[in-house]
Design an enzyme around this catalytic site. Structure first.
Site, PDB file in Angstrom:
ATOM      1  CG  ASN A   1      -3.872   3.825   0.232  1.00 15.52           C
ATOM      2  OD1 ASN A   1      -5.225   3.980   0.531  1.00 15.52           O
ATOM      3  ND2 ASN A   1      -3.147   3.118   0.238  1.00 15.52           N
TER       4      ASN A   1
ATOM      5  CB  SER B   1      -0.930   0.200   1.267  1.00 11.86           C
ATOM      6  OG  SER B   1      -1.815  -1.006   1.445  1.00 11.86           O
TER       7      SER B   1
ATOM      8  CD  GLU C   1      -4.224   2.809  -6.869  1.00  8.19           C
ATOM      9  OE1 GLU C   1      -4.856   3.872  -7.022  1.00  8.19           O
ATOM     10  OE2 GLU C   1      -3.671   2.293  -5.831  1.00  8.19           O
TER      11      GLU C   1
ATOM     12  CG  HIS D   1      -2.510  -0.838  -4.112  1.00  8.78           C
ATOM     13  ND1 HIS D   1      -3.218   0.113  -3.866  1.00  8.78           N
ATOM     14  CD2 HIS D   1      -2.396  -1.319  -2.816  1.00  8.78           C
ATOM     15  CE1 HIS D   1      -3.536   0.462  -2.544  1.00  8.78           C
ATOM     16  NE2 HIS D   1      -2.961  -0.621  -2.074  1.00  8.78           N
TER      17      HIS D   1
END
Ligand code: NAI
Length: 308
Positions: free
Chosen positions: A206, A135, A168, A156
């Site tokens: 994120n 992450s 992702e 991801h």
């Protein structure tokens, strides 16, 4: 109809080794298995692996109940076919011998991930592509532990993997076009919507989501509003399905902490470029805190700064 040669078909990702059978790894393994891939899950003990397989079984039952609501037999076949495609292994080097792709989803710790990939690099066939589900760690820092940076990228996923539609797909400068295209094709085969992103802190989601969640914590710390009201406000006022605190709990507070620690580390080069050292920042924060504390606690004698 699109033309595809047998050589191209032979190159498609069919065998996937997932390292780490936790929350994310089990989800990735499940989705890969239901979309026709052969999957090996690796974890540290048989016990963890059995729990991992049990959680996949449970999750498949939920999917089958929805997908085959009127056809219980078809639902059972769907579950058993998927389960049959998943095997388990405690020895990572044995588990990658047949892999077209290795997806790593172990603990969010750079050194541990680097150690793992150093070993896998020696054990895996030449053509095997490596991907990390990290992450927050730079993909480049993980990939540098191998001799195959052209066959390295980021995949991801989002939690829970069988439910969340997004993937992702991350490339480092060394990732070859062939590798990147294979990762994109793999994502599509998993029936995910893929977005392309460079190896930038937090990727897309994120990068925007974490500062938002941290800001929610600051709002709470200042006593401006309660957790419940902050969650309610964002659900009803911004149309988010979960409030920031519900989301923190969902992601896991330990994972949140790892992400924030790394974000702090990535700030370091920026501060150095600006000629500010970590010590200066810590001193500044300490002295600011000291000034405030003195105002509220005038009867206590404080050391005047960290230097004394
Ligand atoms: P988790 O703690 O549920 O699972 C990690 C698993 O890896 C555990 O079962 C552990 O026994 C195993 N493991 C640790 N070291 C190992 C090693 N050396 N070899 C083999 N297995 C090992 O963690 P989770 O949440 O599944 O996260 C895994 C990765 O996915 C982390 O890099 C995390 O940042 C990333 N991620 C997590 C998301 C989340 O919402 N939890 C979302 C997207 C990515």
């Amino acid at each position: 109809r699109r033309f595809s040669t047998s050589a191209m078909r032979a190159e498609a990702i069919k065998c996937v080794t997932v390292i780490g059978g936790g929350q994310m790894g089990a989800g990735i393994a499940q989705v890969a298995a239901t979309t026709g891939h052969q999957v090996v899950i690796v974890d540290q003990s048989e016990d963890i692996l059995n729990k991992s397989k049990a959680s996949i079984h449970k999750s498949l039952q939920r999917v089958a109940k929805k997908k085959f609501a009127d056809d219980a037999k078809a639902g059972e076949a769907f579950i058993s076919e998927a389960i049959d495609r998943v095997s388990i292994q405690t020895d990572a080097t044995n588990a990658v011998g047949n892999a077209d792709l290795v997806v790593e989803a172990i603990v969010e710790n750079l050194e541990v991930k680097r150690q793992l990939f150093t070993i896998l690099d020696k054990a895996a066939p030449q053509h095997t592509i490596f991907a990390s589900n990290t992450s927050s760690l730079p993909i480049k820092d993980i990939a540098e532990s191998t001799q195959r940076m052209d066959r390295f990228g980021g995949l991801h996923f989002f939690n829970p993997v069988p439910v969340m539609k997004l993937l992702e797909v991350v490339r480092i400068p060394q990732t070859s076009d062939e590798t990147f295209n294979k990762l994109l094709a793999f994502g599509k085969n998993l029936q995910k919507t893929t977005v392309n992103c460079k190896d930038t802190p937090g990727f897309i989601v994120n990068r925007l989501l974490v500062p938002y969640m941290v800001e929610a914590v600051r709002l709470l710390e200042r006593g401006d509003a309660s957790t419940r009201d902050i969650d309610t406000a964002m659900k009803l006022g911004a149309g988010y399905p979960m409030g920031p605190f519900e989301l923190c709990d969902y992601v896991g507070l330990d994972t949140m902490k790892f992400i924030l620690d790394v974000e702090w580390l990535t700030l370091r080069p920026t501060m150095q470029a600006a000629g500010v050292s970590i010590t200066e920042v810590v001193h500044h924060l300490y002295n600011t805190a000291l000034t405030k504390m003195k105002r509220f606690m005038p009867n206590i004698i404080f050391l005047d700064s960290l230097d004394q």
